[in-house]
Every structure is written in structure tokens, then in C-alpha cells.
Enzyme design. Structure first.
Site, short mmCIF file in Angstrom:
data_model
loop_
_atom_site.label_atom_id
_atom_site.label_comp_id
_atom_site.label_asym_id
_atom_site.label_seq_id
_atom_site.Cartn_x
_atom_site.Cartn_y
_atom_site.Cartn_z
N LYS A 75 -0.52 -4.07 -3.52
CA LYS A 75 -1.79 -3.63 -2.95
C LYS A 75 -1.99 -2.16 -3.32
O LYS A 75 -1.57 -1.28 -2.59
CB LYS A 75 -1.76 -3.81 -1.44
CG LYS A 75 -3.11 -3.78 -0.76
CD LYS A 75 -2.95 -4.16 0.70
CE LYS A 75 -4.29 -4.36 1.37
NZ LYS A 75 -4.13 -4.75 2.78
N SER A 115 0.80 -1.22 0.00
CA SER A 115 0.00 0.00 0.00
C SER A 115 0.83 1.27 0.00
O SER A 115 1.57 1.54 -0.92
CB SER A 115 -0.95 -0.02 1.20
OG SER A 115 -2.17 -0.57 0.87
#
Length: 394
Positions: free
Chosen positions: A334, A309
């Protein structure tokens, strides 16, 4: 960074108002969700967080209608919403009750309820990988390297580590600060049990240490998660490093956090410019670094499969901008965006609505980032060698 960083708790969620962006992270002892800069429409609104998914976005009205119908029939709102998410094929879509979502909100500030240990899988075993100083596990004498065999009498050998950590925290069981959990442990053949009381703990998101005794020795900056203040801590570590000392930025096992903090961290190494672009239902947006960062100091970034992320966003920015050499193994991948909606009864549903890209236009979602130097074992040793070769000290 353009825009102001702001977040809103579950009670501030309102459909159709301004967006606050959140890049998520996996279930981990100290993992947190976080926010991107607020869009220029005024007022509190839903949040989004980045997750890995390639499915088409689910219509928020569909899930809200299902929740409203369940509430009218006296059924579980959360169960009805989870059914819609399950049918959608959005593997990262999720529904949280109010307490669970409040836990996420508290994690934004770098706090969590738990026993103060991290775990990892080693073969068939679940091993304690870190014990937080001063936490319940530390006070009970648990050490890194101990094997974790049972929780409340139930064997955990076959469970995913994320599930084990969730059980330690009491996620989904209603357990709160002051509740107890019994751990079955093994150390060098000796088995014993410890009953620990969960506590409210504060994470240390950024740690800094010198890699040698020389005045120009490189500085290791380890970022465990991008919780509130982590970006400023990275910036301060870079500013305080000795002249000529390189920076080894360790983002291994960093499961994400506040993207606003990742952008601040990027600003420590960049003199303005693009950090990432992202879309929401076709609308394109961009994130920019603040000017005035250190663009001369050698930088090496360490990554692995647990780099997710917001940590991938930072890695991609430094790699694409030619600001750092990346070393390690490919990152998790992600990089999609979710928007939470407040449901009747206080539950919150998060559904995929978009994706982000690196400054070079690369999509991270489902692909991850491949380091410049792919290394399996002894990645840190290789990274230090690379940094020394760049003139960043030893």
C-alpha cells in the site's frame, strides 16, 4: 526529518494550498490516518494519504463540479462524489461525510469509538484476537479466542473482517459514543449474547517487553499503528534498551498511520539519511531521518501481509539502508498517495495523486516488500533466532 509535521482537520482543508501528507490504513479497531511533513508553501491545505492504486489520478475539479451540481439540485453530495470515484477505477478513492472524517482525525491522536476488541478470520469463523484492557468488551468478560457469530442479530460469518470491525465501531450507521451493539459469541461450545455500549477509547500503539531474564536480553517493540507519539515511543524504547541488547521490531498487522511518526521511528535506528521519496503529480520529494540514531544495536523487523503504508515505508527504509534483517511474509503493498478535497456540505473526497519509493528506489504500491527471510509459521521464533545470531541477546 525535514519540514515540520502538521495536520489540518476537515474545516482547515483548502484546495490549492500547502499539502499535508497522510498515509492511510485499513478499517481496523484502532487504525488511524496520518500526515507527512508540510510543504514549504504557507497556510492550511488538503491532505494526502497513501493507498494502493495504479490508476491515473482523478481530476479534483470533476468531483467538485459533480458535488456542486448535486447540492444545487438538492441531491446527495456524497452519492454524487462516490459515483465519480467509482467511474474512475481508483479502488482506494473514497468519500467521507463530515462525521466519518472527524473520526479519522480523532484516530490521529490514538483514540477511537468502539467496544475495545480486535478480530481476525480463522477459517470460516471471525475470532476475537485481542481485548483492550478496561474497555467495554473486557468489562463484559469477552476474551481473546471467543468466536464472534452475530452483530445486532445478523450473522457475520461471511463478512470481511474489516466490515465486521466497522460495524463494531458503528461506522456508516451514525452510531456514536454511548450507542449500543449486541454481540453473539461462542466459547467452547457455549453460546451467549452481550450488549455493549460503545465508548471513546485510547489505543496503546507501542508496547515494549524483554524477551528474556538476562541483562542483555533482546527487547521486543510492537508497533500496532503509527498514531501520534508512536515514533517517540519507539525512539525511547531503543534508548532505554540495555547495552548490547538487540531490538525485535514487530510491525505485523500494522496498517499504517502518521508517516511523520514512522520517520521518527526510522530516526531511532539511523544517523540521518534518506527514508523515502515520493511524488505528487510528477513533483518529487524526499523524507530524511534525524541524525543521532543508534546504528550499532542489532535489529530484526517482523512483517506480514497486514504490514501496510507507513509501516512498509519504515520497513523499506531499514531494509534498503542495511540497518535491519527483515523476517516474515511479504507485506501488503500500500504505497500510493491520495489528496483529500473538501466538498460542499462538509464531505471529503480522497483521490490518488502519487506514489512513494524506498531509499533504493523500489516501488511498494501493489508489490509490497519481500522479507530477507520469508517465514510462514513461527515467524517470531525464527526472528528471535536471527536476532540472537546477530549478537542481539536471547
Amino acid at each position: 526529518m525535514s519540514g515540520s509535521a502538521q495536520r489540518f482537520g476537515p474545516r482547515g482543508l483548502r484546495r490549492g494550498a500547502a499539502l499535508t501528507w497522510v498515509f492511510g490504513c485499513a478499517l481496523a479497531t484502532a487504525a488511524a490516518t496520518g500526515s507527512l511533513p508540510q510543504e514549504p508553501e504557507p497556510g492550511p491545505g488538503p491532505q494526502t494519504r497513501a493507498v494502493s492504486s495504479t490508476v491515473a489520478p482523478v481530476d479534483h475539479e470533476e468531483i467538485e463540479d459533480a458535488a456542486a451540481e448535486a447540492e444545487a439540485d438538492g441531491k446527495s453530495v456524497k452519492a454524487a462524489a462516490e459515483e465519480v470515484v467509482s467511474r474512475s477505477g481508483d479502488r482506494w478513492g473514497a468519500v467521507y461525510d463530515e462525521r466519518e472524517y472527524e473520526e479519522f482525525e480523532q484516530a490521529l491522536d490514538g483514540t477511537y469509538t468502539g467496544v475495545g476488541l480486535s478480530a481476525r478470520r480463522t477459517g470460516r469463523d471471525v475470532t476475537v484476537s485481542r481485548v483492550q484492557p478496561g474497555g467495554p468488551a473486557d468489562r463484559a468478560g469477552i476474551r481473546a479466542g471467543d468466536l464472534l457469530r452475530t452483530l445486532d442479530g445478523r450473522a457475520i460469518g461471511g463478512r470481511p473482517v474489516a466490515e465486521v470491525v466497522a460495524l463494531l465501531r458503528g461506522d456508516g450507521t451514525g452510531a456514536a459514543e454511548g450507542s449500543r451493539v449486541e454481540l453473539g459469541l461462542v466459547r467452547k461450545g457455549r453460546s451467549w449474547t452481550e450488549t455493549l455500549e460503545r465508548a471513546r477509547l485510547t489505543t496503546e500503539a507501542v508496547t515494549v517487553r524483554r524477551l528474556g531474564d538476562e541483562p542483555s536480553s533482546a527487547v521486543l517493540v510492537k508497533v500496532a499503528a503509527f498514531t501520534k507519539g508512536a515514533g517517540a515511543d519507539v525512539r525511547d524504547a531503543v534508548r532505554d534498551a540495555p547495552d548490547g541488547a538487540g531490538i525485535l521490531l514487530d510491525l505485523r498487522a500494522n496498517s499504517g498511520g502518521l508517516v511523520a511518526e514512522a520517520v521518527v521511528a526510522a530516526s531511532a535506528f539511523l544517523d540521518g539519511g534518506l527514508v523515502a521519496t515520493y511524488d505528487v503529480r510528477g513533483d518529487q520529494h524526499a523524507l530524511y531521518a534525524d541524525p543521532g540514531g543508534d546504528t550499532d544495536r542489532p535489529v530484526v523487523v517482523l512483517v506480514d501481509g497486514g504490514t501496510m503504508s507507513a509501516a512498509e515505508l519504515l520497513t523499506g527504509a531499514l531494509q534498503d539502508r542495511g540497518r535491519a534483517v527483515t523476517v516474515g511474509s511479504p507485506t501488503f503493498g500500500k504505497g500510493s498517495v491520495q489528496m483529500p478535497s473538501r466538498l460542499p456540505g462538509g464531505s471529503v473526497a480522497e483521490l490518488t495523486v502519487g506514489h512513494y519509493r524506498t531509499p533504493g528506489g523500489r516501488s511498494v504500491d501493489g508489490k509490497g516488500i519481500t522479507p530477507d527471510l520469508v517465514v510462514g509459521e513461527r515467524a517470531q521464533q525464527r526472528a528471535e533466532t536471527v536476532l540472537s545470531g546477530l549478537g542481539g541477546g536471547s
